[in-house]
Design a protein around this motif. Structure first.
Motif, PDB file in Angstrom:
ATOM      1  N   LYS A  17      -2.991   8.904  10.297  1.00 39.69           N
ATOM      2  CA  LYS A  17      -4.246   8.248  10.675  1.00 39.69           C
ATOM      3  C   LYS A  17      -4.020   6.767  10.966  1.00 39.69           C
ATOM      4  CE  LYS A  17      -7.083  11.419   7.916  1.00 39.69           C
ATOM      5  NZ  LYS A  17      -7.888  11.591   6.673  1.00 39.69           N
ATOM      6  N   ALA A  18      -3.227   6.106  10.138  1.00 42.33           N
ATOM      7  CA  ALA A  18      -2.962   4.685  10.363  1.00 42.33           C
ATOM      8  C   ALA A  18      -2.202   4.469  11.669  1.00 42.33           C
ATOM      9  CB  ALA A  18      -2.180   4.104   9.191  1.00 42.33           C
ATOM     10  N   LEU A  19      -1.242   5.327  11.960  1.00 48.48           N
ATOM     11  CA  LEU A  19      -0.498   5.207  13.207  1.00 48.48           C
ATOM     12  C   LEU A  19      -1.428   5.412  14.404  1.00 48.48           C
ATOM     13  CD1 LEU A  19       2.741   7.213  12.295  1.00 48.48           C
ATOM     14  CD2 LEU A  19       2.439   4.737  12.274  1.00 48.48           C
ATOM     15  N   ALA A  20      -2.325   6.388  14.310  1.00 47.60           N
ATOM     16  CA  ALA A  20      -3.258   6.649  15.404  1.00 47.60           C
ATOM     17  C   ALA A  20      -4.183   5.464  15.644  1.00 47.60           C
ATOM     18  CB  ALA A  20      -4.068   7.906  15.114  1.00 47.60           C
ATOM     19  N   LEU A  21      -4.521   4.738  14.596  1.00 45.61           N
ATOM     20  CA  LEU A  21      -5.411   3.585  14.715  1.00 45.61           C
ATOM     21  C   LEU A  21      -4.674   2.302  15.079  1.00 45.61           C
ATOM     22  CD1 LEU A  21      -7.880   4.285  11.770  1.00 45.61           C
ATOM     23  CD2 LEU A  21      -8.337   4.473  14.217  1.00 45.61           C
ATOM     24  N   GLY A  22      -3.385   2.415  15.332  1.00 48.78           N
ATOM     25  CA  GLY A  22      -2.666   1.276  15.881  1.00 48.78           C
ATOM     26  C   GLY A  22      -1.576   0.662  15.043  1.00 48.78           C
ATOM     27  N   ALA A  23      -1.352   1.141  13.816  1.00 48.32           N
ATOM     28  CA  ALA A  23      -0.274   0.594  12.997  1.00 48.32           C
ATOM     29  C   ALA A  23       1.071   1.092  13.516  1.00 48.32           C
ATOM     30  CB  ALA A  23      -0.454   0.995  11.544  1.00 48.32           C
ATOM     31  N   ARG A  24       2.057   0.222  13.566  1.00 51.06           N
ATOM     32  CA  ARG A  24       3.402   0.649  13.935  1.00 51.06           C
ATOM     33  C   ARG A  24       4.126   1.247  12.723  1.00 51.06           C
ATOM     34  NH1 ARG A  24       7.676  -0.790  17.819  1.00 51.06           N
ATOM     35  NH2 ARG A  24       6.075  -1.865  19.023  1.00 51.06           N
ATOM     36  N   CYS A  25       3.755   0.779  11.535  1.00 56.64           N
ATOM     37  CA  CYS A  25       4.399   1.243  10.308  1.00 56.64           C
ATOM     38  C   CYS A  25       3.418   1.048   9.169  1.00 56.64           C
ATOM     39  CB  CYS A  25       5.673   0.424  10.055  1.00 56.64           C
ATOM     40  SG  CYS A  25       6.650   0.926   8.611  1.00 56.64           S
ATOM     41  N   VAL A  26       3.501   1.886   8.136  1.00 57.24           N
ATOM     42  CA  VAL A  26       2.726   1.681   6.921  1.00 57.24           C
ATOM     43  C   VAL A  26       3.684   1.367   5.777  1.00 57.24           C
ATOM     44  CG1 VAL A  26       0.952   3.290   7.719  1.00 57.24           C
ATOM     45  CG2 VAL A  26       2.709   4.086   6.155  1.00 57.24           C
ATOM     46  N   PHE A  27       3.154   0.663   4.791  1.00 53.56           N
ATOM     47  CA  PHE A  27       3.958   0.246   3.647  1.00 53.56           C
ATOM     48  C   PHE A  27       3.315   0.748   2.366  1.00 53.56           C
ATOM     49  CE2 PHE A  27       5.380  -2.361   7.015  1.00 53.56           C
ATOM     50  CZ  PHE A  27       6.666  -2.773   6.696  1.00 53.56           C
ATOM     51  N   ILE A  28       4.156   1.118   1.408  1.00 54.42           N
ATOM     52  CA  ILE A  28       3.676   1.590   0.113  1.00 54.42           C
ATOM     53  C   ILE A  28       4.202   0.664  -0.979  1.00 54.42           C
ATOM     54  CG2 ILE A  28       3.402   3.990   0.810  1.00 54.42           C
ATOM     55  CD1 ILE A  28       6.118   4.565  -0.584  1.00 54.42           C
ATOM     56  N   GLY A  29       3.380   0.453  -2.006  1.00 53.22           N
ATOM     57  CA  GLY A  29       3.763  -0.402  -3.121  1.00 53.22           C
ATOM     58  C   GLY A  29       3.871   0.377  -4.414  1.00 53.22           C
ATOM     59  N   ARG A  30       2.731   0.742  -4.992  1.00 56.32           N
ATOM     60  CA  ARG A  30       2.747   1.428  -6.286  1.00 56.32           C
ATOM     61  C   ARG A  30       3.532   2.738  -6.260  1.00 56.32           C
ATOM     62  NH1 ARG A  30      -2.565  -0.846  -5.906  1.00 56.32           N
ATOM     63  NH2 ARG A  30      -3.039  -2.295  -7.619  1.00 56.32           N
ATOM     64  N   PRO A  31       3.427   3.577  -5.211  1.00 55.36           N
ATOM     65  CA  PRO A  31       4.193   4.836  -5.234  1.00 55.36           C
ATOM     66  C   PRO A  31       5.694   4.630  -5.377  1.00 55.36           C
ATOM     67  CG  PRO A  31       2.459   4.990  -3.604  1.00 55.36           C
ATOM     68  CD  PRO A  31       2.467   3.557  -4.073  1.00 55.36           C
ATOM     69  N   ALA A  32       6.236   3.557  -4.798  1.00 53.23           N
ATOM     70  CA  ALA A  32       7.661   3.291  -4.963  1.00 53.23           C
ATOM     71  C   ALA A  32       7.990   2.977  -6.420  1.00 53.23           C
ATOM     72  CB  ALA A  32       8.091   2.138  -4.060  1.00 53.23           C
ATOM     73  N   LEU A  33       7.094   2.254  -7.092  1.00 55.38           N
ATOM     74  CA  LEU A  33       7.295   1.962  -8.508  1.00 55.38           C
ATOM     75  C   LEU A  33       7.228   3.234  -9.345  1.00 55.38           C
ATOM     76  CD1 LEU A  33       5.100  -1.261  -8.700  1.00 55.38           C
ATOM     77  CD2 LEU A  33       7.599  -1.157  -8.845  1.00 55.38           C
ATOM     78  N   TRP A  34       6.367   4.182  -8.966  1.00 54.98           N
ATOM     79  CA  TRP A  34       6.311   5.452  -9.677  1.00 54.98           C
ATOM     80  C   TRP A  34       7.649   6.183  -9.545  1.00 54.98           C
ATOM     81  CZ3 TRP A  34       1.298   7.099  -6.669  1.00 54.98           C
ATOM     82  CH2 TRP A  34       0.238   6.270  -7.050  1.00 54.98           C
ATOM     83  N   GLY A  35       8.170   6.236  -8.337  1.00 51.41           N
ATOM     84  CA  GLY A  35       9.461   6.895  -8.142  1.00 51.41           C
ATOM     85  C   GLY A  35      10.566   6.209  -8.910  1.00 51.41           C
ATOM     86  N   LEU A  36      10.544   4.873  -8.925  1.00 45.49           N
ATOM     87  CA  LEU A  36      11.548   4.108  -9.657  1.00 45.49           C
ATOM     88  C   LEU A  36      11.487   4.422 -11.147  1.00 45.49           C
ATOM     89  CD1 LEU A  36      13.675   1.793  -9.479  1.00 45.49           C
ATOM     90  CD2 LEU A  36      11.788   0.201  -9.903  1.00 45.49           C
ATOM     91  N   ALA A  37      10.280   4.497 -11.691  1.00 47.08           N
ATOM     92  CA  ALA A  37      10.122   4.802 -13.114  1.00 47.08           C
ATOM     93  C   ALA A  37      10.573   6.220 -13.432  1.00 47.08           C
ATOM     94  CB  ALA A  37       8.658   4.615 -13.519  1.00 47.08           C
ATOM     95  N   CYS A  38      10.382   7.119 -12.499  1.00 48.36           N
ATOM     96  CA  CYS A  38      10.781   8.507 -12.713  1.00 48.36           C
ATOM     97  C   CYS A  38      12.295   8.686 -12.692  1.00 48.36           C
ATOM     98  CB  CYS A  38      10.174   9.410 -11.630  1.00 48.36           C
ATOM     99  SG  CYS A  38       8.439   9.832 -11.869  1.00 48.36           S
ATOM    100  N   ASN A  39      12.941   8.122 -11.674  1.00 49.18           N
ATOM    101  CA  ASN A  39      14.332   8.513 -11.452  1.00 49.18           C
ATOM    102  C   ASN A  39      15.130   7.441 -10.719  1.00 49.18           C
ATOM    103  OD1 ASN A  39      16.394  10.354 -11.777  1.00 49.18           O
ATOM    104  ND2 ASN A  39      15.912  11.532  -9.939  1.00 49.18           N
ATOM    105  N   GLY A  40      14.828   6.183 -10.949  1.00 50.15           N
ATOM    106  CA  GLY A  40      15.612   5.117 -10.364  1.00 50.15           C
ATOM    107  C   GLY A  40      15.667   5.189  -8.849  1.00 50.15           C
TER     108      GLY A  40
END
Length: 382
Positions: free
Chosen positions: A305-328
């Motif tokens: 949806k973000a790409l369709a509305l004109g974003a070239r890329c999306v960025f994630i913050g908290r989900p990366a921290l979740w993955g880091l806490a789970c398994n580095g």
């Protein structure tokens, strides 16, 4: 959709919510609350996620989607997906290797990582941990311009290819930093990308807090962006723009990219969800700079949806921290792969085989159906 394993439990995860749930169990309560806390009532934090649900996808059918290409060029770098990592602080609260592990995870997924000035590892150590990765540096300007120049020099020497400025944080609340009472998973908490020779010790100390308050430039203004443009050859991205007026000014002063962001709902509460603000910014920029989005992205369809509305890329913050806490590093990689696989499937189901197939006509606001308004790509009367 992919199925990945996370942590020692080897649980198969195919949704970011699963990483979130396990990370909450594994992180100390105060760390979990620090990573997740919103500003004021939390309206903007929740609205970032709710707003995606108000947009509907209009798939095209009977197209050959046997092969789908999710690669994208972002700020001059070829990435395997138009999903990258936003700058977030204090990764050592989640894992002893902190930002070094995050950088490894992003590099192994062949996508980009914006390293925060509030990282617990140095620009140089992070670069060395993932030498082949695409890295950009979120800069905190200093009151002393020579120190800002030194940070730019370090970023350039360590192979960072872009500088990001967060523009929606005119005041740092150093005296109210909740992380000051926490203990890093790696022991002493440091901020080596804000540290110069005259300050030592733990970044959670009162001495360090006073040092930051005295030396960090606040607020920054358009004059600082102009100064930065004159003092670095690296590409410049402004993160935190929500209006057409500011987007037009950013283009005027020569930035290379704009990230539509509300700081994950951690600054001014009550501002628009980023997906709602995106179309106006895209129209104002008119192709003169790249436009990105962060805030509330939790699924591959959110990305689409973000790409369709004109974003070239999306960025994630908290989900990366979740993955880091789970398994580095592997956990960060797994989070990114979940989104990549979800995007791949969503593109196929929508009749898109490459980025250029993702058009504004793919998305319509829910008010089109609820109120009969013709409201494609955010141009509705609602």
């Amino acid at each position: 959709m992919c199925s990945v394993s996370c942590c020692a439990s080897r649980v198969s995860f195919s949704r970011l919510e699963d990483f979130e749930s396990l990370a909450q169990k594994r992180l100390p309560k105060d760390v979990w609350e620090y990573y997740g806390y919103p500003s004021c009532s939390g309206f903007t934090l929740q609205e970032n996620k709710r707003a995606f649900q108000r947009y509907r996808l209009l798939p095209r059918v009977l197209r050959d989607v046997s092969s789908v290409d999710t690669t994208a060029t972002v700020l001059g770098s070829r990435l395997d997906m138009p999903v990258a990592l936003s700058p977030t602080a204090h990764h050592s609260l989640a894992h002893p290797d902190g930002e070094k592990a995050t950088a490894k995870g992003a590099a192994s997924a062949n996508t980009a990582y914006v390293v925060s000035s509030f990282a617990n590892h140095s620009l140089e150590d992070i670069a060395q941990a993932a030498p082949g990765g695409v890295r950009w540096f979120y800069l905190i300007p200093q009151n002393d311009p020579s120190r800002t120049k030194e940070l730019l020099r370090r970023a350039e020497s360590a192979g960072y290819s872009g500088i990001w400025l967060t523009v929606d944080q005119p005041r740092f609340q150093f005296q109210q930093r909740p992380e000051s009472k926490m203990e890093s998973a790696a022991g002493v908490m440091r901020l080596p990308n804000l540290t110069f020779e005259d300050v030592r010790g733990d970044a959670s100390s009162q001495e360090f807090t006073t040092y930051l308050s005295d030396n960090v430039k606040q607020p920054i203004t358009w004059e600082d962006v102009i100064w930065l443009r004159k003092n670095t050859q690296l590409k410049i991205v402004l993160k935190g723009i929500l209006t057409a007026e500011d987007a037009e000014e950013a283009v005027r002063v020569g930035v290379d990219g704009i990230c539509v962001s509300n700081h994950g709902g951690r600054q001014l509460d009550g501002v628009p969800a980023t997906i709602d603000a995106l179309p106006e910014v895209v129209r104002a920029v008119d192709g003169k700079a790249e436009v990105y989005l962060d805030g509330g992205v939790r699924t591959g369809t959110d990305v689409l949806k973000a790409l369709a509305l004109g974003a070239r890329c999306v960025f994630i913050g908290r989900p990366a921290l979740w993955g880091l806490a789970c398994n580095g590093a592997e956990g960060v990689h797994q989070v990114l792969e979940v989104l990549k696989d979800q995007l791949n499937l969503a593109m196929a189901q929508a009749g898109c085989t490459q980025m250029s197939d993702i058009k504004p006509s793919l998305v319509v606001h829910e008010s089109y159906y609820l109120h009969g308004h013709h409201c494609h790509t955010g141009t509705c009367n609602n």
